[in-house]
Design a protein around this motif. Structure first.
Motif, PDB file in Angstrom:
ATOM      1  N   ASP A  67      46.941  24.353  32.852  1.00  0.00           N
ATOM      2  CA  ASP A  67      45.540  24.004  32.604  1.00  0.00           C
ATOM      3  C   ASP A  67      44.599  25.129  33.025  1.00  0.00           C
ATOM      4  O   ASP A  67      43.630  25.429  32.326  1.00  0.00           O
ATOM      5  CB  ASP A  67      45.175  22.715  33.335  1.00  0.00           C
ATOM      6  N   ARG A  68      44.903  25.745  34.143  1.00  0.00           N
ATOM      7  CA  ARG A  68      44.063  26.872  34.592  1.00  0.00           C
ATOM      8  C   ARG A  68      44.190  28.057  33.647  1.00  0.00           C
ATOM      9  O   ARG A  68      43.203  28.734  33.353  1.00  0.00           O
ATOM     10  CB  ARG A  68      44.462  27.290  36.003  1.00  0.00           C
ATOM     11  N   VAL A  89      44.980  27.981  30.422  1.00  0.00           N
ATOM     12  CA  VAL A  89      44.287  27.651  29.174  1.00  0.00           C
ATOM     13  C   VAL A  89      42.781  27.776  29.365  1.00  0.00           C
ATOM     14  O   VAL A  89      42.074  28.332  28.514  1.00  0.00           O
ATOM     15  CB  VAL A  89      44.686  26.238  28.694  1.00  0.00           C
ATOM     16  N   GLY A  90      42.284  27.292  30.490  1.00  0.00           N
ATOM     17  CA  GLY A  90      40.851  27.428  30.774  1.00  0.00           C
ATOM     18  C   GLY A  90      40.427  28.881  30.868  1.00  0.00           C
ATOM     19  O   GLY A  90      39.377  29.268  30.343  1.00  0.00           O
ATOM     20  N   ALA A 114      41.952  31.450  29.413  1.00  0.00           N
ATOM     21  CA  ALA A 114      42.017  32.042  28.070  1.00  0.00           C
ATOM     22  C   ALA A 114      40.800  31.641  27.241  1.00  0.00           C
ATOM     23  O   ALA A 114      40.244  32.465  26.509  1.00  0.00           O
ATOM     24  CB  ALA A 114      43.309  31.616  27.376  1.00  0.00           C
ATOM     25  N   LEU A 115      40.382  30.387  27.354  1.00  0.00           N
ATOM     26  CA  LEU A 115      39.199  29.953  26.610  1.00  0.00           C
ATOM     27  C   LEU A 115      37.944  30.667  27.102  1.00  0.00           C
ATOM     28  O   LEU A 115      37.083  31.050  26.297  1.00  0.00           O
ATOM     29  CB  LEU A 115      39.040  28.437  26.723  1.00  0.00           C
ATOM     30  N   ASP A 116      37.833  30.865  28.419  1.00  0.00           N
ATOM     31  CA  ASP A 116      36.691  31.607  28.958  1.00  0.00           C
ATOM     32  C   ASP A 116      36.690  33.042  28.470  1.00  0.00           C
ATOM     33  O   ASP A 116      35.645  33.594  28.105  1.00  0.00           O
ATOM     34  CB  ASP A 116      36.719  31.587  30.490  1.00  0.00           C
ATOM     35  N   ARG A 159      38.042  34.207  25.681  1.00  0.00           N
ATOM     36  CA  ARG A 159      37.684  34.225  24.254  1.00  0.00           C
ATOM     37  C   ARG A 159      36.187  34.037  24.054  1.00  0.00           C
ATOM     38  O   ARG A 159      35.570  34.709  23.237  1.00  0.00           O
ATOM     39  CB  ARG A 159      38.437  33.131  23.517  1.00  0.00           C
ATOM     40  N   GLU A 160      35.618  33.113  24.802  1.00  0.00           N
ATOM     41  CA  GLU A 160      34.185  32.851  24.674  1.00  0.00           C
ATOM     42  C   GLU A 160      33.369  34.086  25.070  1.00  0.00           C
ATOM     43  O   GLU A 160      32.455  34.494  24.360  1.00  0.00           O
ATOM     44  CB  GLU A 160      33.806  31.659  25.551  1.00  0.00           C
ATOM     45  N   ASN A 161      33.717  34.677  26.207  1.00  0.00           N
ATOM     46  CA  ASN A 161      32.986  35.864  26.663  1.00  0.00           C
ATOM     47  C   ASN A 161      33.241  37.055  25.746  1.00  0.00           C
ATOM     48  O   ASN A 161      32.359  37.891  25.561  1.00  0.00           O
ATOM     49  CB  ASN A 161      33.371  36.192  28.100  1.00  0.00           C
TER      50      ASN A 161
END
Length: 123
Positions: free
Chosen positions: A51-52, A54-55, A57-59, A61-63
């Motif tokens: 979960d950490r 994935v979080g 990786a999403l951060d 990608r967003e940045n």
């Protein structure tokens, strides 16, 4: 007599309670139970780690998308293009170095090549 019965009952209850506690603890300390507990803890830790990750990786990608948009704006890549692009140029892949020598045979210069044109050399 009532006192003796009371204390006898209290002793029996305490003995049953202590025996139950000890038996539960002994069951918890068997190898199968310890293995199951370790496996459950490992699964929980793996889930938290996933979960950490994935979080994270999403951060990222967003940045990354935000920074890319900032760079596109800074470089003017998002601006509309009003003019036509120039026509594509076709360049020869290999220059012919012998054209000058053919025109003027007196100016022939011995050109040393650093590679061979022997196709069997690579095999």
């Amino acid at each position: 007599m009532f006192r003796r019965t009371f204390w006898f009952g209290t002793g029996v209850a305490a003995g049953v309670w202590a025996t139950t506690k000890v038996n539960r603890k002994l069951k918890q300390l068997t190898p199968e139970s310890l293995a199951a507990t370790a496996a459950n803890k490992a699964l929980d830790a793996g889930t938290r780690l996933r979960d950490r990750a994935v979080g994270f990786a999403l951060d990222v990608r967003e940045n990354m998308a935000q920074r890319e948009a900032e760079l596109d704006d800074a470089l003017g890549l998002n601006a509309p293009v009003d003019r036509e692009l120039p026509a594509l140029r076709h360049h020869a892949a290999i220059e012919n170095r012998n054209t000058e020598h053919r025109k003027n045979p007196k100016s022939v210069v011995d050109v040393q090549t650093t590679h061979s044109y022997n196709r069997n050399e690579d095999h």
